[in-house]
Write an enzyme that holds these catalytic residues in place. Structure first.
Site, PDB file in Angstrom:
ATOM      1  N   TYR A 197       0.881  -1.020  -0.045  1.00 37.47           N
ATOM      2  CA  TYR A 197      -0.015   0.137   0.030  1.00 37.47           C
ATOM      3  C   TYR A 197       0.948   1.358   0.126  1.00 37.47           C
ATOM      4  O   TYR A 197       1.632   1.651   1.051  1.00 37.47           O
ATOM      5  CB  TYR A 197      -0.959  -0.081   1.186  1.00 37.47           C
ATOM      6  CG  TYR A 197      -2.290  -0.924   0.943  1.00 37.47           C
ATOM      7  CD1 TYR A 197      -3.412  -0.618   0.830  1.00 37.47           C
ATOM      8  CD2 TYR A 197      -1.986  -2.472   1.419  1.00 37.47           C
ATOM      9  CE1 TYR A 197      -4.399  -1.144   0.815  1.00 37.47           C
ATOM     10  CE2 TYR A 197      -2.868  -3.124   1.161  1.00 37.47           C
ATOM     11  CZ  TYR A 197      -4.129  -2.581   1.015  1.00 37.47           C
ATOM     12  OH  TYR A 197      -5.300  -3.427   0.980  1.00 37.47           O
ATOM     13  N   HIS A 211     -16.955  -4.345  -2.140  1.00 35.76           N
ATOM     14  CA  HIS A 211     -15.497  -4.599  -1.989  1.00 35.76           C
ATOM     15  C   HIS A 211     -15.246  -5.685  -1.100  1.00 35.76           C
ATOM     16  O   HIS A 211     -15.695  -5.906   0.029  1.00 35.76           O
ATOM     17  CB  HIS A 211     -14.957  -3.486  -1.478  1.00 35.76           C
ATOM     18  CG  HIS A 211     -13.096  -3.696  -1.898  1.00 35.76           C
ATOM     19  ND1 HIS A 211     -12.554  -4.005  -2.951  1.00 35.76           N
ATOM     20  CD2 HIS A 211     -12.642  -3.669  -0.682  1.00 35.76           C
ATOM     21  CE1 HIS A 211     -11.177  -4.100  -2.569  1.00 35.76           C
ATOM     22  NE2 HIS A 211     -11.133  -3.945  -1.434  1.00 35.76           N
ATOM     23  N   MET A 263     -11.748  -8.553   2.970  1.00 31.58           N
ATOM     24  CA  MET A 263     -12.325  -7.481   3.593  1.00 31.58           C
ATOM     25  C   MET A 263     -13.885  -7.571   3.372  1.00 31.58           C
ATOM     26  O   MET A 263     -14.180  -8.416   2.483  1.00 31.58           O
ATOM     27  CB  MET A 263     -11.819  -6.235   2.787  1.00 31.58           C
ATOM     28  CG  MET A 263     -10.406  -5.915   2.993  1.00 31.58           C
ATOM     29  SD  MET A 263      -9.989  -4.344   2.203  1.00 31.58           S
ATOM     30  CE  MET A 263      -8.474  -4.042   2.890  1.00 31.58           C
TER      31      MET A 263
END
Length: 574
Positions: free
Chosen positions: A164, A350, A425
């Site tokens: 990230y 998501h 997630m």
């Protein structure tokens, strides 16, 4: 012309091509639409139309023919076909066309099909995930509209599974209100599979230009403190998605003191092959206008707070997780900011690689409403905002539940909530108006009751390590809770029992404002609502007089580009 495109949902095709996990590939059973045209002997027509495959992948002609050629033409470079089908054919050999993702698989051969059957398509094939009933609401934008780009500058992507990367930017539009009307991804050519998603956060207005000097890996112990001030998501893009156009009456506000002045762009790089030497310059383009819209847009992140408290046992063909945007949070935030409610116009669902289906359930006064958004054929590599057919009002005291379905049949260890695509997630991003001071409405399940399921009795207190360490019983002594969960002998029956437990556990409420502020309900414990599980979809009703009588109709335009060498004579069109 010979044998032309086969549009199919071919069992196992994607699996054999290495495009999706095995379990997901086998799940896509359904139709093969075998379109074979002749342009040489008069107007084009179907030799064969509607086919399907059985469990042995044998091609069989469907006795119920549901596809109809509407238009066809051909020139030296393209063949263009338009055909139609009802959304719900009520044919057991067909897949209903819904708002979920559809994996369109196509193949063609330039020779006619002989007595031996179909010719193998070779390299003349492809696949694309589409949301056929969710066309982009493309607004005609003036080519002269100004824009600015937020792009990374020569970011060295590490040779590791997940990275990230965070970079701070200053919004160049200051001192006068404008509205962003469209956001486009700028993905470096060749990096379409490397850049998994991009989030844009609003940061504290108290920052200065010194934070713009460099980017850094996100969620790292040494990342700049300024990154911690960036909590409010103002836009989200994920792999497979295209540009997003705001409705004509809504825009993302920039240029005033209440608007973002500094933003943090978080890019998730997915590099499972550990490729070395990658340099990336991807980002976003924001197109804006001085002609103001009626409403300012906002974003609410809802679902399961990303943490190790979210976990999925191995070997499960289906496991359901729920993230709650609780009535307590919505009662407080909407009651104070917007008692008349907010209007949701688009949703991004998501999850990661184990995700199979996601639904956004909506409850008002304890009564379930129509699904806010759903994707029952979730594709990890195709995640974009779904425009709602009708805007939905969310009122104080409503409940929103992000319901995620996973498959871990190919995994031998626990799957944990986390940042890697191998972690999981369960999130929904809601685009709405008018903007209020609510950025996150999520939940965390109670971890101690989860551990009691595997027999944990006591942990070491005070907690000084993370993950924390178990004190008793003996078989788990001095193990972290992650190691203990992996040591437990999971089976499908135990996994089902565990799933039933988790869905009923009390949840810790996350209810956040901008600038790291919190509503008073933040951190409190709430009970999830009593709801019907599993969710029951509305049945498709077929006419008693005709199995083909359905009210909705679907037309698809299919274009094939071929080189002149594969084409004989150019035929007429209808």
């Amino acid at each position: 012309m010979g044998q032309w495109p086969t549009l199919s949902r071919w069992p196992g095709w994607e699996e054999r091509e290495g495009r999706v996990p095995a379990a997901q590939g086998r799940r896509n059973l359904g139709l093969i639409f075998n379109l074979i045209l002749d342009f040489h002997n008069g107007p084009p027509f179907f030799f064969q139309q509607d086919y399907f495959t059985d469990e042995n992948r044998v091609l069989r002609k469907d006795p119920q023919q549901d596809y109809h050629l509407e238009y066809a033409m051909e020139n030296s470079t393209h063949t263009i076909l338009a055909f139609s089908r009802e959304l719900h054919t009520c044919d057991a050999n067909d897949k209903s066309i819904t708002e979920s993702t559809v994996r369109v698989i196509w193949a063609y051969h330039h020779k006619d099909m002989g007595e031996a059957g179909q010719n193998y398509h070779g390299l003349n094939r492809g696949t694309k995930s589409l949301r056929l009933l969710n066309p982009e609401k493309e607004e005609v934008l003036s080519a002269s509209l100004p824009y600015f780009d937020l792009t990374n500058k020569d970011v060295p992507v590490p040779d590791k599974d997940t990275t990230y990367w965070c970079q701070m930017f200053k919004i160049p539009v200051q001192h006068e209100k404008h509205h962003v009307t469209k956001v486009e991804p700028l993905i470096q050519k060749g990096h379409e599979n490397l850049v998994h998603h991009i989030l844009l956060y609003q940061c504290s207005s108290n920052l200065n230009d010194s934070v713009l000097d460099y980017g850094h890996e996100c969620y790292h112990p040494n990342m700049p403190d300024s990154f911690l001030t960036c909590e409010t998501v103002i836009f989200a893009w994920a792999i497979g998605g295209e540009g997003f156009t705001y409705p004509p009456h809504v825009g993302l506000s920039i240029g005033t003191a209440a608007d973002p002045q500094f933003v943090l762009m978080e890019v998730h790089y997915d590099n499972p092959s550990y490729t070395e030497g990658l340099i990336d310059n991807s980002g976003l383009r924001l197109i804006y206008t001085p002609v103001l819209r009626k409403y300012d847009a906002g974003v609410i992140e809802a679902g399961l707070w990303v943490s190790l408290f979210h976990n999925i046992p191995p070997g499960m063909p289906e496991f359901v997780s729920e993230g709650h945007c609780t009535l307590e949070c919505l009662e407080e935030a909407l009651g104070a900011e917007r008692p008349a409610g907010i209007r949701v116009f688009a949703v991004l669902l998501h999850a990661h690689l184990a995700g199979r289906a996601i639904r956004m359930r909506h409850f008002h006064n304890g009564k379930e409403q129509k699904l806010l958004a759903y994707d029952d054929e979730f594709d990890f590599n195709f995640q974009e905002f779904q425009y709602l057919k009708e805007e939905r009002t969310i009122l104080p005291g409503d409940n929103l539940i992000t319901e995620c379905h996973y498959s871990t049949v190919d995994r031998i260890r626990m799957t944990w909530g986390g940042l890697s695509t191998r972690n999981e997630m369960c999130l929904s991003y809601l685009l709405y108006y008018p903007r209020i001071n609510l950025t996150r409405c999520a939940s965390i399940p109670d971890i101690m009751e989860q551990l009691q399921f595997i027999g944990v009795k006591e942990i070491y207190r005070p907690v000084r390590t993370w993950p924390f360490i178990i004190k008793s019983p003996k078989q788990y002594k001095n193990l972290s809770f992650m190691d203990a969960m992996n040591k437990f002998q999971w089976s499908r029956s135990k996994g089902l029992s565990y799933n039933e437990l988790v869905l009923k556990l009390p949840v810790n409420v996350r209810c956040s404002k901008t600038d790291n502020a919190e509503w008073s309900i933040q951190g409190m414990t709430a009970l999830p609502p009593e709801i019907e599980r599993p969710y029951k979809t509305e049945p498709v009703i077929c006419s008693s007089s005709s199995p083909l009588h359905c009210s909705l109709f679907f037309t698809l335009l299919f274009i094939v580009h071929v080189t002149a060498s594969t084409i004989g004579n150019i035929g007429p069109f209808v």
